[in-house]
Scaffold this motif. Structure first.
Motif, PDB file in Angstrom:
ATOM      1  N   LEU A  27     -58.189  29.177 -38.441  1.00 45.90           N
ATOM      2  CA  LEU A  27     -59.529  28.854 -38.944  1.00 45.90           C
ATOM      3  C   LEU A  27     -59.665  27.346 -39.146  1.00 45.90           C
ATOM      4  CD1 LEU A  27     -62.218  29.996 -40.228  1.00 45.90           C
ATOM      5  CD2 LEU A  27     -61.060  29.681 -42.414  1.00 45.90           C
ATOM      6  N   ILE A  28     -58.689  26.781 -39.858  1.00 50.36           N
ATOM      7  CA  ILE A  28     -58.781  25.361 -40.184  1.00 50.36           C
ATOM      8  C   ILE A  28     -58.690  24.505 -38.928  1.00 50.36           C
ATOM      9  CG2 ILE A  28     -57.522  23.494 -41.306  1.00 50.36           C
ATOM     10  CD1 ILE A  28     -56.843  25.793 -43.428  1.00 50.36           C
ATOM     11  N   ALA A  29     -57.691  24.816 -38.093  1.00 48.70           N
ATOM     12  CA  ALA A  29     -57.519  24.009 -36.886  1.00 48.70           C
ATOM     13  C   ALA A  29     -58.717  24.179 -35.957  1.00 48.70           C
ATOM     14  CB  ALA A  29     -56.229  24.389 -36.174  1.00 48.70           C
ATOM     15  N   LYS A  37     -59.455  20.527 -53.997  1.00 50.16           N
ATOM     16  CA  LYS A  37     -58.127  21.122 -53.962  1.00 50.16           C
ATOM     17  C   LYS A  37     -58.281  22.637 -53.834  1.00 50.16           C
ATOM     18  CE  LYS A  37     -53.693  19.962 -55.956  1.00 50.16           C
ATOM     19  NZ  LYS A  37     -53.091  21.279 -56.179  1.00 50.16           N
ATOM     20  N   ASN A  38     -57.411  23.243 -53.041  1.00 48.77           N
ATOM     21  CA  ASN A  38     -57.501  24.687 -52.813  1.00 48.77           C
ATOM     22  C   ASN A  38     -58.812  25.133 -52.176  1.00 48.77           C
ATOM     23  OD1 ASN A  38     -55.023  25.795 -53.491  1.00 48.77           O
ATOM     24  ND2 ASN A  38     -55.469  25.554 -55.664  1.00 48.77           N
ATOM     25  N   THR A  39     -59.375  24.296 -51.320  1.00 48.91           N
ATOM     26  CA  THR A  39     -60.534  24.748 -50.550  1.00 48.91           C
ATOM     27  C   THR A  39     -60.258  24.503 -49.074  1.00 48.91           C
ATOM     28  OG1 THR A  39     -61.550  22.576 -50.666  1.00 48.91           O
ATOM     29  CG2 THR A  39     -62.206  24.162 -52.354  1.00 48.91           C
ATOM     30  N   TYR A  40     -60.887  25.311 -48.230  1.00 43.23           N
ATOM     31  CA  TYR A  40     -60.755  25.082 -46.789  1.00 43.23           C
ATOM     32  C   TYR A  40     -61.356  23.733 -46.414  1.00 43.23           C
ATOM     33  CZ  TYR A  40     -59.321  29.922 -46.086  1.00 43.23           C
ATOM     34  OH  TYR A  40     -58.641  31.092 -46.110  1.00 43.23           O
ATOM     35  N   LEU A  41     -62.440  23.407 -47.082  1.00 40.47           N
ATOM     36  CA  LEU A  41     -63.119  22.149 -46.793  1.00 40.47           C
ATOM     37  C   LEU A  41     -62.159  20.973 -46.952  1.00 40.47           C
ATOM     38  CD1 LEU A  41     -65.906  21.153 -46.018  1.00 40.47           C
ATOM     39  CD2 LEU A  41     -66.381  20.775 -48.433  1.00 40.47           C
ATOM     40  N   GLY A  42     -61.332  21.045 -47.987  1.00 40.58           N
ATOM     41  CA  GLY A  42     -60.376  19.973 -48.241  1.00 40.58           C
ATOM     42  C   GLY A  42     -59.373  19.804 -47.116  1.00 40.58           C
ATOM     43  N   LEU A  43     -59.103  20.879 -46.388  1.00 43.85           N
ATOM     44  CA  LEU A  43     -58.164  20.769 -45.264  1.00 43.85           C
ATOM     45  C   LEU A  43     -58.874  20.364 -43.983  1.00 43.85           C
ATOM     46  CD1 LEU A  43     -55.877  23.880 -45.769  1.00 43.85           C
ATOM     47  CD2 LEU A  43     -55.436  21.517 -46.382  1.00 43.85           C
ATOM     48  N   ILE A  44     -60.153  20.703 -43.894  1.00 44.60           N
ATOM     49  CA  ILE A  44     -60.879  20.441 -42.644  1.00 44.60           C
ATOM     50  C   ILE A  44     -61.378  19.004 -42.590  1.00 44.60           C
ATOM     51  CG2 ILE A  44     -62.971  21.043 -41.379  1.00 44.60           C
ATOM     52  CD1 ILE A  44     -62.518  23.942 -42.374  1.00 44.60           C
ATOM     53  N   LEU A  45     -61.928  18.535 -43.712  1.00 48.98           N
ATOM     54  CA  LEU A  45     -62.581  17.224 -43.713  1.00 48.98           C
ATOM     55  C   LEU A  45     -61.749  16.068 -43.154  1.00 48.98           C
ATOM     56  CD1 LEU A  45     -64.832  16.787 -46.866  1.00 48.98           C
ATOM     57  CD2 LEU A  45     -65.466  16.721 -44.465  1.00 48.98           C
ATOM     58  N   PRO A  46     -60.454  15.939 -43.512  1.00 48.71           N
ATOM     59  CA  PRO A  46     -59.740  14.744 -43.051  1.00 48.71           C
ATOM     60  C   PRO A  46     -59.681  14.607 -41.535  1.00 48.71           C
ATOM     61  CG  PRO A  46     -58.452  15.919 -44.686  1.00 48.71           C
ATOM     62  CD  PRO A  46     -59.610  16.782 -44.351  1.00 48.71           C
ATOM     63  N   GLY A  47     -59.749  15.735 -40.808  1.00 49.60           N
ATOM     64  CA  GLY A  47     -59.606  15.643 -39.354  1.00 49.60           C
ATOM     65  C   GLY A  47     -60.922  15.590 -38.610  1.00 49.60           C
ATOM     66  N   VAL A  48     -62.030  15.577 -39.338  1.00 46.77           N
ATOM     67  CA  VAL A  48     -63.319  15.708 -38.656  1.00 46.77           C
ATOM     68  C   VAL A  48     -63.685  14.449 -37.880  1.00 46.77           C
ATOM     69  CG1 VAL A  48     -65.783  15.865 -39.089  1.00 46.77           C
ATOM     70  CG2 VAL A  48     -64.252  17.509 -40.115  1.00 46.77           C
ATOM     71  N   THR A  93     -53.661  19.450 -36.412  1.00 50.44           N
ATOM     72  CA  THR A  93     -54.069  20.178 -37.614  1.00 50.44           C
ATOM     73  C   THR A  93     -53.217  21.426 -37.802  1.00 50.44           C
ATOM     74  OG1 THR A  93     -56.261  19.567 -36.877  1.00 50.44           O
ATOM     75  CG2 THR A  93     -56.126  20.853 -38.873  1.00 50.44           C
ATOM     76  N   PHE A  94     -52.966  22.110 -36.708  1.00 50.86           N
ATOM     77  CA  PHE A  94     -52.231  23.376 -36.785  1.00 50.86           C
ATOM     78  C   PHE A  94     -50.810  23.144 -37.294  1.00 50.86           C
ATOM     79  CE2 PHE A  94     -50.108  27.158 -35.272  1.00 50.86           C
ATOM     80  CZ  PHE A  94     -51.077  28.135 -35.470  1.00 50.86           C
TER      81      PHE A  94
END
Lengths: 301, 254
Positions: A102-104, A162-173, A231-232
């Motif tokens: 999902l995140i990647a 913290k602890n959100t999907y958004l927090g993992l997605i945003l840095p790579g956008v 990301t993965f």
């Protein structure tokens, strides 16, 4: 294989008269020998690269006892699958896979989109401060990750990500590298093409969708591959961002399994095999594109 | 430049963190370990990448594809899986490495158990993981070299080494420069193997700069101090990149 062509066939083999001359014959034989020597000489190198994978797959079917035997056994004595069954039943692997995909996936789609849009704007649009803005984008490539690591962590923490999907997605956008190579590529697209489209009444969005994106497919797919793999496979950022076990990405799940108190070797191997197999299959299918994409970006960068 | 544990307000401490760094033995140790690691890993991996790229360029279409695929597999493998695999290779007494040792009558315990060898084991593992990446990039560079140049050199009687030294190497120079900077920064940032496999041990022998930076921030909650270390390293890297650029430019300009 596309860009990775070889030079080996390019020597002229025959004289203009059609007859193979003596000297060419000898040099050809020598090339043949050299070719086979290299081909065989590379086998140990390939073996070193390959044996860990091979051993991982084989050993994942061994009993925990057999894995930890002092002597190397290549083939398992019994076909043991409890490691797989138990790891599967815990289901954390599957969840980790889901989260990682999902995140990647989302990151990759957004990164490709922003690269295309920003690349287009930087290559083909004129506005005040464009160069300054572009230098600003470029300069972020130069800053290594660990420099930004703590400031970004603090920022995301304060924003409540913290602890959100958004927090993992945003840095790579936004990938400055992706923007850069798309821009370089789009410079080679003639302006007349865009002018013609504009004369036909196409707006910027249509130009982007119908001209820019199809034209820069090769560059964009390279960005997609790099962004997805990055990301993965990322470990450090999810490690500090996520404490909730339900949101663990695949690398975090793997760490959980290896880091357990009483580590079960069979489960560790089964988890490793289960997590890597889809990636390897994906790689072997799209091997040509992936390697070409990496090569393309490597030459530009 | 702040004394900050993230929960309370940051206290401005000026340059104190930068002074503290030079009295911190573990920080200096981390710098040392990181630079030993880089000093061995980067030249070794670049040399291997160029070697394999040259050899691969001589192969046929199919064999090249097969070898590239094999060499590239570790690159796409996540660090965590690499660490698992190599964990079994380095396993004390029963690992693959000691198994191979036994074949030759050697008694290898585990390279990770000793201060002298742990870092080298990490270097070998890192090279194994990343060598395929640079090989692909150098291979493309070598294939860009026009075949005519080699043909002319062969007619002039140049052997394989002379061809490499006078044609290939000068022409892949820009790639070499780029790759040396990329490998350098990449090697400095390698974190997972030290964090998971050795945890900095035995006795700080693998507590690299990046691991120490992480531990100071997230175990000790010294975010200010940790940021100061990162900033210091950034300035150092900037300097080194500039020097690398200047050296490579000036030495090989024709």
């Amino acid at each position: 294989m596309g860009v990775l062509r070889t030079n080996s066939e390019s020597l002229p083999a025959a004289e203009p008269g059609g007859r193979v001359s003596q000297s060419t014959f000898y040099s050809r034989t020598r090339r043949r020998i050299g070719y086979w020597a290299i081909l065989i000489g590379l086998i140990p190198g390939a073996a070193i690269m390959f044996i860990p994978f091979f051993w991982m797959y084989i050993s994942s079917f061994k009993t925990p006892k057999e894995i930890l035997q002092p002597s190397i056994t290549w083939l398992p004595k019994t076909f043991y699958t409890a490691g797989y069954v138990e790891t599967w039943q815990e289901a954390t692997i599957l969840q980790g896979y889901g989260n990682s995909l999902l995140i990647a996936g989302v990151t990759t789609i957004l990164a490709v989109f922003t690269s295309a849009v920003c690349g287009y704007v930087f290559a083909k649009k004129e506005f005040a401060g464009k160069n300054l803005l572009f230098i600003f984008v470029l300069s972020t490539i130069m800053v290594p990750f660990f420099m930004l690591f703590i400031p970004s962590f603090v920022l995301y923490f304060k924003l409540g990500l913290k602890n959100t999907y958004l927090g993992l997605i945003l840095p790579g956008v936004f990938t400055p590298f992706g923007i850069l190579i798309t821009r370089q590529f789009l410079h080679s697209v003639p302006n007349e093409l865009l002018d013609a489209a504009r004369a036909d009444g196409a707006g910027d969005i249509r130009i982007l969708w119908h001209i820019i994106i199809p034209l820069s497919r090769s560059v964009l797919s390279a960005i997609a591959i790099l962004s997805f793999l990055g990301t993965f496979n990322d470990f450090l950022w999810p490690l500090v961002m996520i404490d909730d076990r339900h949101m663990f990405t695949l690398p975090l799940v793997l760490r959980l399994i290896t880091g357990r108190q009483a580590t079960r070797e069979d489960q560790v191997l089964a988890a490793a095999v289960m997590s890597i197999t889809p990636i390897l299959i994906f790689f072997i299918i799209f091997q040509r594109h992936i390697i070409r994409g990496i090569a393309l970006t490597g030459l530009k960068g | 430049m702040f004394n900050w544990d993230l929960l309370s307000e940051a206290i401005f401490v000026g340059g104190d963190n930068f002074v503290k760094m030079w009295k911190d033995k573990l920080f200096l140790n981390g710098l040392k370990i990181s630079f030993i690691f880089i000093g061995i890993e980067v030249p070794a991996i670049l040399a291997l990448e160029i070697l394999f790229a040259v050899l691969f360029s001589k192969l046929g279409r199919f064999s090249q594809k097969v070898y590239l695929t094999i060499f590239f597999m570790p690159v796409i493998t996540p660090w965590l899986v690499v660490i698992m695999m190599w964990g079994f290779i380095f396993y004390p007494n029963v690992g693959l490495l000691s198994g191979f040792g036994q074949l030759f009558g050697l008694d290898i315990v585990s390279p990770l158990a000793f201060r002298d060898t742990a870092l080298y084991a990490m270097i070998v593992m890192t090279i194994w993981k990343f060598v395929g990446f640079g090989t692909v990039i150098f291979l493309v560079g070598i294939n860009e070299v026009p075949a005519v140049q080699y043909e002319a050199a062969i007619i002039d009687g140049a052997g394989p080494w002379a061809q490499f030294r006078h044609i290939t190497l000068p022409l892949i120079r820009p790639i070499l420069l780029g790759m040396s900077i990329v490998s350098f920064i990449g090697a400095l940032q390698i974190f997972e193997p030290f964090f998971i496999m050795t945890r900095g041990g035995p006795i700080d022998a693998t507590r690299t700069f990046s691991l120490y930076l992480y531990q100071q921030a997230f175990d000790q909650l010294r975010f200010g101090y940790s940021s100061a270390m990162a900033f210091f390293m950034f300035i150092l890297l900037l300097g080194i990149s500039v020097i690398q650029l200047v050296v490579v430019r000036s030495r090989w300009e024709y």
